[in-house]
Design an enzyme around this catalytic site. Sequence first.
Site, PDB file in Angstrom:
ATOM      1  N   ASP A  58     -17.460 -22.345 -15.059  1.00 52.02           N
ATOM      2  CA  ASP A  58     -18.330 -23.246 -14.301  1.00 52.02           C
ATOM      3  C   ASP A  58     -17.466 -23.729 -13.142  1.00 52.02           C
ATOM      4  O   ASP A  58     -16.417 -24.351 -13.371  1.00 52.02           O
ATOM      5  CB  ASP A  58     -18.778 -24.410 -15.192  1.00 52.02           C
ATOM      6  CG  ASP A  58     -19.727 -25.352 -14.459  1.00 52.02           C
ATOM      7  OD1 ASP A  58     -19.572 -25.541 -13.227  1.00 52.02           O
ATOM      8  OD2 ASP A  58     -20.613 -25.917 -15.113  1.00 52.02           O
ATOM      9  N   GLN A 103     -28.706 -35.339  -4.938  1.00 46.75           N
ATOM     10  CA  GLN A 103     -28.810 -33.869  -4.878  1.00 46.75           C
ATOM     11  C   GLN A 103     -27.774 -33.281  -3.914  1.00 46.75           C
ATOM     12  O   GLN A 103     -27.258 -32.191  -4.129  1.00 46.75           O
ATOM     13  CB  GLN A 103     -30.221 -33.457  -4.452  1.00 46.75           C
ATOM     14  CG  GLN A 103     -31.261 -33.764  -5.518  1.00 46.75           C
ATOM     15  CD  GLN A 103     -32.669 -33.353  -5.101  1.00 46.75           C
ATOM     16  OE1 GLN A 103     -32.863 -32.417  -4.353  1.00 46.75           O
ATOM     17  NE2 GLN A 103     -33.660 -34.094  -5.582  1.00 46.75           N
ATOM     18  N   TYR A 154     -28.086 -28.145   1.191  1.00 44.13           N
ATOM     19  CA  TYR A 154     -27.580 -26.781   1.329  1.00 44.13           C
ATOM     20  C   TYR A 154     -26.840 -26.613   2.657  1.00 44.13           C
ATOM     21  O   TYR A 154     -25.710 -26.090   2.697  1.00 44.13           O
ATOM     22  CB  TYR A 154     -28.762 -25.809   1.242  1.00 44.13           C
ATOM     23  CG  TYR A 154     -28.365 -24.357   1.145  1.00 44.13           C
ATOM     24  CD1 TYR A 154     -27.836 -23.840  -0.029  1.00 44.13           C
ATOM     25  CD2 TYR A 154     -28.531 -23.502   2.229  1.00 44.13           C
ATOM     26  CE1 TYR A 154     -27.488 -22.505  -0.129  1.00 44.13           C
ATOM     27  CE2 TYR A 154     -28.195 -22.161   2.148  1.00 44.13           C
ATOM     28  CZ  TYR A 154     -27.672 -21.669   0.956  1.00 44.13           C
ATOM     29  OH  TYR A 154     -27.329 -20.342   0.865  1.00 44.13           O
TER      30      TYR A 154
END
Length: 230
Positions: A58, A103, A154
């Site tokens: 991860d 986020q 992003y």
Amino acid sequence: MSDAPVAVVTGGNRGIGLETCRQLAALGHRVVLTARDAAKGEAAARKLGAGVEAHRLDVTSVTDATALAEHLADRYGQLDVLVNNAAIGYDTWQRVSTADLHQVREAAETNVYGPWQLVQALLPLLRASRQARIVNVSSGAGAIDDLGAGTPAYSITKLALNGLTLMLARDLRHDRILVNAVCPGWVDTDMGGGGGRPVAEGAAGVVWAATLPGGGPTGGFFRDRRKIPW
Ligand code: NAP
């Protein structure tokens, strides 16, 4: 013992990462296909066959990065190629002025601090290689001139990844480690969301940067082997 180059790919269980593993293996690399879900990684590696081994990673976990470094040191003693491919957070539902910063932070952990931490953990092994290459899989969505209001998590994290690429390239120039960012274009993967070009075409530019000859470019941003603006 084989002296074929050793390559690590993050997020290797699907999409562009999986295809990058396939293409590097076809070129004769010993590929360490990493995935955050061990079972998915093993299933993907089995499909690619000999020359590909799975390892759990991860990218947000420093413990995983350290364990991978130990495994590579024991098994290979060096690392020739690191492809930082894993990413999350293509947040088409958000705009910058109202973005949920939780986020954004979450995307940064995977898209920026993950690759950064992994480079640090694997640097001694990369330095042990005569021809080390680091490829950061980025996106035109993070190019300064193309920034809009959309996909804020992003775009900002890919912009930061591009900055990291440039800084690492400058820092590691004296080690002769080539560090580049590659945009694969719009590719038909889960993240691509349906449509886009075949995954083999997207991965080809990543593999090109991972296999640059000595004296090749460093500190660049490329798509389809051609330089594109930051
Ligand atoms: P994808 O199909 O969504 O695959 C993403 C991969 O990243 C999966 O293997 C996923 O693992 C892995 N991943 C996510 N978080 C992780 C973590 N914390 N640790 C380890 N692995 C993690 O995406 P893709 O389209 O192949 O994209 C690959 C790269 O290309 C990304 O860097 C993306 O930003 C870039 N890119 C893609 C496009 C496009 O059109 N597809 C365009 C420009 C750039 P799980 O399976 O466990 O979720």
